[in-house]
Design a protein around this motif. Structure first.
Motif, short mmCIF file in Angstrom:
data_model
loop_
_atom_site.label_atom_id
_atom_site.label_comp_id
_atom_site.label_asym_id
_atom_site.label_seq_id
_atom_site.Cartn_x
_atom_site.Cartn_y
_atom_site.Cartn_z
N GLN A 165 16.55 -13.06 14.43
CA GLN A 165 17.56 -13.87 13.76
C GLN A 165 17.04 -14.50 12.47
O GLN A 165 17.25 -15.68 12.19
CB GLN A 165 18.09 -14.95 14.72
CG GLN A 165 18.84 -14.37 15.88
CD GLN A 165 19.52 -15.41 16.74
OE1 GLN A 165 19.17 -16.59 16.71
NE2 GLN A 165 20.49 -14.97 17.52
N GLY A 166 16.34 -13.70 11.67
CA GLY A 166 15.89 -14.15 10.36
C GLY A 166 14.65 -15.03 10.36
O GLY A 166 14.27 -15.56 9.32
N VAL A 167 14.02 -15.20 11.53
CA VAL A 167 12.80 -15.99 11.62
C VAL A 167 11.65 -15.06 12.02
O VAL A 167 11.78 -14.26 12.96
CB VAL A 167 12.93 -17.14 12.65
CG1 VAL A 167 11.63 -17.91 12.78
CG2 VAL A 167 14.06 -18.08 12.23
N ALA A 168 10.55 -15.18 11.30
CA ALA A 168 9.37 -14.35 11.56
C ALA A 168 8.28 -15.18 12.22
O ALA A 168 7.98 -16.29 11.78
CB ALA A 168 8.84 -13.77 10.25
N TYR A 169 7.71 -14.62 13.26
CA TYR A 169 6.61 -15.22 13.99
C TYR A 169 5.39 -14.33 13.76
O TYR A 169 5.39 -13.17 14.18
CB TYR A 169 6.94 -15.30 15.48
CG TYR A 169 8.24 -16.03 15.75
CD1 TYR A 169 8.25 -17.39 16.02
CD2 TYR A 169 9.46 -15.35 15.71
CE1 TYR A 169 9.44 -18.06 16.27
CE2 TYR A 169 10.65 -16.01 15.94
CZ TYR A 169 10.64 -17.36 16.22
OH TYR A 169 11.82 -18.02 16.45
N LEU A 170 4.41 -14.84 13.04
CA LEU A 170 3.22 -14.04 12.73
C LEU A 170 2.15 -14.26 13.78
O LEU A 170 1.97 -15.38 14.28
CB LEU A 170 2.64 -14.44 11.36
CG LEU A 170 3.29 -13.78 10.13
CD1 LEU A 170 4.77 -13.99 10.08
CD2 LEU A 170 2.62 -14.24 8.88
N CYS A 171 1.42 -13.20 14.07
CA CYS A 171 0.29 -13.34 14.98
C CYS A 171 -0.79 -14.16 14.28
O CYS A 171 -0.75 -14.36 13.06
CB CYS A 171 -0.26 -11.97 15.39
SG CYS A 171 -1.08 -11.06 14.07
N GLY A 172 -1.73 -14.65 15.04
CA GLY A 172 -2.82 -15.44 14.47
C GLY A 172 -3.55 -14.66 13.39
O GLY A 172 -3.84 -13.48 13.55
#
Length: 120
Positions: A19-26
Motif C-alpha cells: 500500500q505504497g509503504v516500503a519496509y527495508l531490511c536492515g
C-alpha cells in the motif's frame, strides 16, 4: 492488497512494499567499509539505504521511520554527525536508536527504515 517483495532470499527480502509503504531490511556498511570506524560505517550504510530507496522508487525525503542499532553506545555522537549531514532539513523521520549485538563482529551500526513510495 498486493505485497511486492524485492530480492527475496530464504530469510528475508531486501524490501517489501505494501500500500505504497516500503519496509527495508536492515542495512549495514558495505564490505569495503567494515574495517572502518563508526563514521566510515555509517556513511557506507546510509549510502546503501540511498541505493535501495532509489531502486524501489523512493528517497530519504520520504522516510517515515528509522531504527538505528549501535554496537557501542559511545558511538552515538559520531553516528549522529553523519546522520545529520545526510538527512535533508525538515524531513527527519520518527527515529529510535538502541544498543544491540551486531550480526558480525566487525559491524558497528545497522539501520532499518520504512519509507513512502511517492505516487508517480
Amino acid at each position: 492488497m498486493m505485497i511486492q517483495r524485492h530480492d527475496t532470499k530464504t530469510r528475508m527480502s531486501r524490501a517489501v512494499i505494501h500500500q505504497g509503504v516500503a519496509y527495508l531490511c536492515g542495512q549495514v556498511a558495505g564490505p569495503e567499509a567494515r574495517s572502518g570506524d563508526i563514521t566510515t560505517q555509517t556513511e557506507s550504510m546510509l549510502s546503501r539505504v540511498d541505493a535501495l530507496l532509489e531502486e524501489i522508487g523512493s528517497d530519504r525525503e520520504h522516510l517515515l521511520s528509522a531504527t538505528l542499532y549501535l554496537k557501542n553506545g559511545g558511538d552515538v555522537a559520531a553516528m549522529n554527525a553523519v546522520w545529520d549531514a545526510w538527512m535533508p532539513q525538515g524531513h527527519a523521520p520518527a527515529r529510535a536508536c538502541v544498543c544491540a549485538p551486531m550480526p558480525s563482529e566487525e559491524l558497528l551500526v545497522e539501520i532499518s527504515v520504512t519509507a513512502v513510495i511517492p505516487a508517480a
